[in-house]
Scaffold this active site. Structure first.
Site, PDB file in Angstrom:
ATOM      1  N   ASN A  42       0.838  -1.205   0.000  1.00  0.00           N
ATOM      2  CA  ASN A  42       0.000   0.000   0.000  1.00  0.00           C
ATOM      3  C   ASN A  42       0.869   1.250   0.000  1.00  0.00           C
ATOM      4  OD1 ASN A  42       0.632  -0.855   2.681  1.00  0.00           O
ATOM      5  ND2 ASN A  42      -0.958   0.460   3.528  1.00  0.00           N
ATOM      6  N   GLU A  44       0.453   5.294   0.456  1.00  0.00           N
ATOM      7  CA  GLU A  44      -0.498   6.319   0.911  1.00  0.00           C
ATOM      8  C   GLU A  44      -0.086   7.720   0.454  1.00  0.00           C
ATOM      9  OE1 GLU A  44      -0.837   5.636   5.147  1.00  0.00           O
ATOM     10  OE2 GLU A  44      -2.083   3.852   4.771  1.00  0.00           O
ATOM     11  N   CYS A  53      -4.120   0.538  -2.500  1.00  0.00           N
ATOM     12  CA  CYS A  53      -3.971  -0.712  -1.741  1.00  0.00           C
ATOM     13  C   CYS A  53      -2.897  -1.621  -2.344  1.00  0.00           C
ATOM     14  CB  CYS A  53      -5.285  -1.480  -1.739  1.00  0.00           C
ATOM     15  SG  CYS A  53      -6.587  -0.715  -0.783  1.00  0.00           S
ATOM     16  N   GLU A  55      -3.066  -4.844  -2.905  1.00  0.00           N
ATOM     17  CA  GLU A  55      -3.589  -5.817  -3.879  1.00  0.00           C
ATOM     18  C   GLU A  55      -3.671  -5.218  -5.275  1.00  0.00           C
ATOM     19  OE1 GLU A  55      -4.806  -4.946  -0.919  1.00  0.00           O
ATOM     20  OE2 GLU A  55      -6.220  -6.434  -0.168  1.00  0.00           O
ATOM     21  N   CYS A  88     -10.373  -4.801   0.675  1.00  0.00           N
ATOM     22  CA  CYS A  88     -11.373  -3.731   0.682  1.00  0.00           C
ATOM     23  C   CYS A  88     -12.330  -3.877  -0.509  1.00  0.00           C
ATOM     24  CB  CYS A  88     -10.705  -2.353   0.698  1.00  0.00           C
ATOM     25  SG  CYS A  88     -10.204  -1.770  -0.929  1.00  0.00           S
ATOM     26  N   CYS A  91     -10.924  -2.965  -4.045  1.00  0.00           N
ATOM     27  CA  CYS A  91     -10.079  -4.022  -4.625  1.00  0.00           C
ATOM     28  C   CYS A  91     -10.942  -5.183  -5.114  1.00  0.00           C
ATOM     29  CB  CYS A  91      -9.060  -4.516  -3.606  1.00  0.00           C
ATOM     30  SG  CYS A  91      -7.741  -3.323  -3.316  1.00  0.00           S
TER      31      CYS A  91
HETATM   32  N1  THU Z   1      -5.192  -1.496   2.617  1.00  0.00           N
HETATM   33  C1  THU Z   1      -4.651  -2.347   1.708  1.00  0.00           C
HETATM   34  O1  THU Z   1      -3.584  -2.077   1.136  1.00  0.00           O
HETATM   35  N2  THU Z   1      -5.310  -3.492   1.442  1.00  0.00           N
HETATM   36  C2  THU Z   1      -6.436  -3.918   2.093  1.00  0.00           C
HETATM   37  O2  THU Z   1      -6.960  -4.974   1.775  1.00  0.00           O
HETATM   38  C3  THU Z   1      -7.007  -3.099   3.155  1.00  0.00           C
HETATM   39  C4  THU Z   1      -6.454  -1.728   3.282  1.00  0.00           C
HETATM   40  C5  THU Z   1      -4.457  -0.262   2.961  1.00  0.00           C
HETATM   41  C6  THU Z   1      -5.072   1.023   2.528  1.00  0.00           C
HETATM   42  C7  THU Z   1      -4.453   1.993   3.523  1.00  0.00           C
HETATM   43  O3  THU Z   1      -3.157   2.365   3.056  1.00  0.00           O
HETATM   44  C8  THU Z   1      -4.277   1.172   4.782  1.00  0.00           C
HETATM   45  O4  THU Z   1      -4.319  -0.185   4.361  1.00  0.00           O
HETATM   46  C9  THU Z   1      -5.311   1.416   5.859  1.00  0.00           C
HETATM   47  O5  THU Z   1      -6.592   1.280   5.359  1.00  0.00           O
END
Ligand code: THU
Length: 134
Positions: A42, A44, A53, A55, A88, A91
């Site tokens: 991930n 940000e 994300c 994935e 999420c 995704c």
């Molecule tokens: N996140 C992911 O990368 N994958 C997931 O399946 C759930 C959430 C990330 C998004 C954000 O950077 C952090 O986790 C908190 O939500």
């Protein structure tokens, strides 16, 4: 490559996470039929909604290297969560279009909990290009 090895690679990918806002590092590894593995973590942003994300980064990484939906075998995602890390909704929608229905999805956590699933279990009755037709 076995499932445990793929999950281990997803765990390793957490080191590339850029998550100064959530401090929640997620790693992902996508296995192709030819044995190639693509990583995602991930990433940000201070404009929070621009965060991406793990994935989707793994999936887009594979696509940007010329791999296609039919080349994908499995995806693993790992985070330091109490239960196996859920994917999420955004995704799930993206995977419903670009990841094969028969592909395996392994949701995992760093402690070793694993759920084996697939995209139709994760997103039943998904919106698709068929819904755009009258
Ligand atoms: N996140 C992911 O990368 N994958 C997931 O399946 C759930 C959430 C990330 C998004 C954000 O950077 C952090 O986790 C908190 O939500």
């Amino acid at each position: 490559m076995n499932v445990q090895e793929l999950i281990e690679k997803a765990k390793e990918a957490r080191k590339w996470s850029y998550c100064p806002y959530s401090n929640f590092a997620v790693g992902s590894a996508l296995l192709c039929k030819d044995g190639q593995v693509f990583y995602g973590a991930n990433i940000e942003n201070s404009s929070y909604s621009l965060s991406m994300c793990a994935e989707r980064n793994a999936l887009y990484n594979a696509l940007m290297h010329g791999y296609k939906k039919e080349d994908f075998l499995a995806l693993a995602v790992v985070a330091d969560t109490p239960r196996a890390c859920a994917m999420c909704g955004a995704c799930r929608q993206v995977f419903s279009e670009l990841f094969p229905a028969e592909g395996k999805i392994y949701l995992a956590n760093v402690e070793g909990s694993v759920i084996e699933t697939d995209i139709s279990q994760l997103l039943p009755y998904a919106f698709s290009s068929e819904d755009l037709k009258k």
